[in-house]
Enzyme design. Structure first.
Site, PDB file in Angstrom:
ATOM      1  N   GLU A  51      -3.732   6.196  23.151  1.00 21.48           N
ATOM      2  CA  GLU A  51      -5.120   6.171  22.680  1.00 21.48           C
ATOM      3  C   GLU A  51      -5.552   7.621  22.446  1.00 21.48           C
ATOM      4  OE1 GLU A  51      -9.413   4.997  24.591  1.00 21.48           O
ATOM      5  OE2 GLU A  51      -7.690   3.730  25.113  1.00 21.48           O
ATOM      6  N   ASP A  62     -18.271   8.741  27.871  1.00 22.73           N
ATOM      7  CA  ASP A  62     -17.282   9.548  28.568  1.00 22.73           C
ATOM      8  C   ASP A  62     -17.900  10.399  29.666  1.00 22.73           C
ATOM      9  OD1 ASP A  62     -15.042   8.728  27.020  1.00 22.73           O
ATOM     10  OD2 ASP A  62     -15.777   9.964  25.378  1.00 22.73           O
ATOM     11  N   TYR A 177     -10.948  -4.530  25.878  1.00 25.17           N
ATOM     12  CA  TYR A 177     -11.023  -3.384  26.788  1.00 25.17           C
ATOM     13  C   TYR A 177     -11.999  -3.752  27.908  1.00 25.17           C
ATOM     14  CZ  TYR A 177     -11.200   1.688  27.911  1.00 25.17           C
ATOM     15  OH  TYR A 177     -11.107   2.913  28.507  1.00 25.17           O
TER      16      TYR A 177
END
Length: 261
Positions: A51, A62, A177
């Site tokens: 990824e 993030d 995910y």
């Protein structure tokens, strides 16, 4: 054999393997020209999927480790156009599935159709765009992704309703995910309270798409736990920290071996 030749590499990987290790790293970090070198080292070390992060100035999903790597990559001169230039010979070196992870604004500025064309040209198998709304994807983007056989991977979290999970399962391919907790990315030690109940709930839904668990997967313990409830896991921040300390091929191999055993 003919079916395998045309199957998306992500689908083929889930068909052939279990306990998949997908490793995230930021394109252009630690140095601008490190992208393909690190990708090659990860495949040689035994990673099952890659990824590659497209750096962005405001990466809302993030944590600080990946944010720092993203900022450094931008300072190094990394752009989407530069990344595609680096990846133009990707499939001469890499056979495992490759995904790009990034945010919607730079992709829209690049041009969604052009972006999908470039992904297909260099051999990218899927993309993860955390801030791309489902309806916008269905209305404006899906046609381009499907035309080029590029999987758009959606994220779910402990707060995602079952109705939405089923919709994501219906409208996406590749894998789902599974975000391990309602937080930003970041390596955490051990399994947090309540996570196993969440993993069991998703497992019991019998979704058609495989699942990979991400956010907080940092070592063999958390990887093995994730593999008990899903088809594998994604490691990001812990690997970025490894690159901070030592990005040599030998260190990368040791890191992957420490996760997979």
């Amino acid at each position: 054999m003919e079916e395998l030749a045309i199957m998306n590499r992500i689908d083929q990987s889930f068909k052939e393997k279990k306990d998949i290790l997908n490793i995230y790293f930021t394109a252009g970090y630690p140095h601008l020209d490190d992208t393909v070198r690190i990708a090659k080292a990860l495949e040689e070390a035994g990673a099952d999927m890659l990824e590659i992060g497209m750096p962005f100035s405001d990466p809302v999903a993030d944590g600080p480790t990946i944010q720092d790597s993203s900022q450094k990559a931008l300072e190094n001169g990394m752009t989407i156009a530069t990344l595609f230039e680096q990846l133009k010979n990707l499939r001469n070196h890499i056979s495992i599935p490759v995904l790009l992870m990034g945010y919607v604004n730079p992709i829209l500025q690049f041009g969604i159709e052009r972006f999908c064309d470039q992904c297909a040209e260099v051999g990218v198998d899927g993309v993860i765009i955390p801030d791309l709304p489902m309806q916008e994807y269905l209305d404006f983007c899906q046609v381009y992704f499907k035309e080029k056989d590029i999987h758009n991977i959606f994220l779910i979290s402990p707060n995602t309703s079952e109705d939405r999970i089923h919709l994501i399962d219906q409208e996406s391919g590749g894998f789902i995910y599974v975000v391990s907790s309602s937080s930003i990315t970041g390596a955490k030690k051990g399994v947090q309270e309540g996570q196993l109940d969440y993993y069991q709930r998703i497992q019991s839904m019998n979704l058609k798409n495989p699942q990979l668990i991400g956010f907080g997967i940092s070592d063999k313990e958390t990887f093995d736990t994730a593999c008990t409830y899903a088809n594998g896991a994604i490691i990001g921040s812990a690997f970025i920290k490894q690159l901070n300390e030592d990005s040599s091929e030998e260190a990368i191999k040791k890191f992957v071996k420490g996760i997979k055993g």
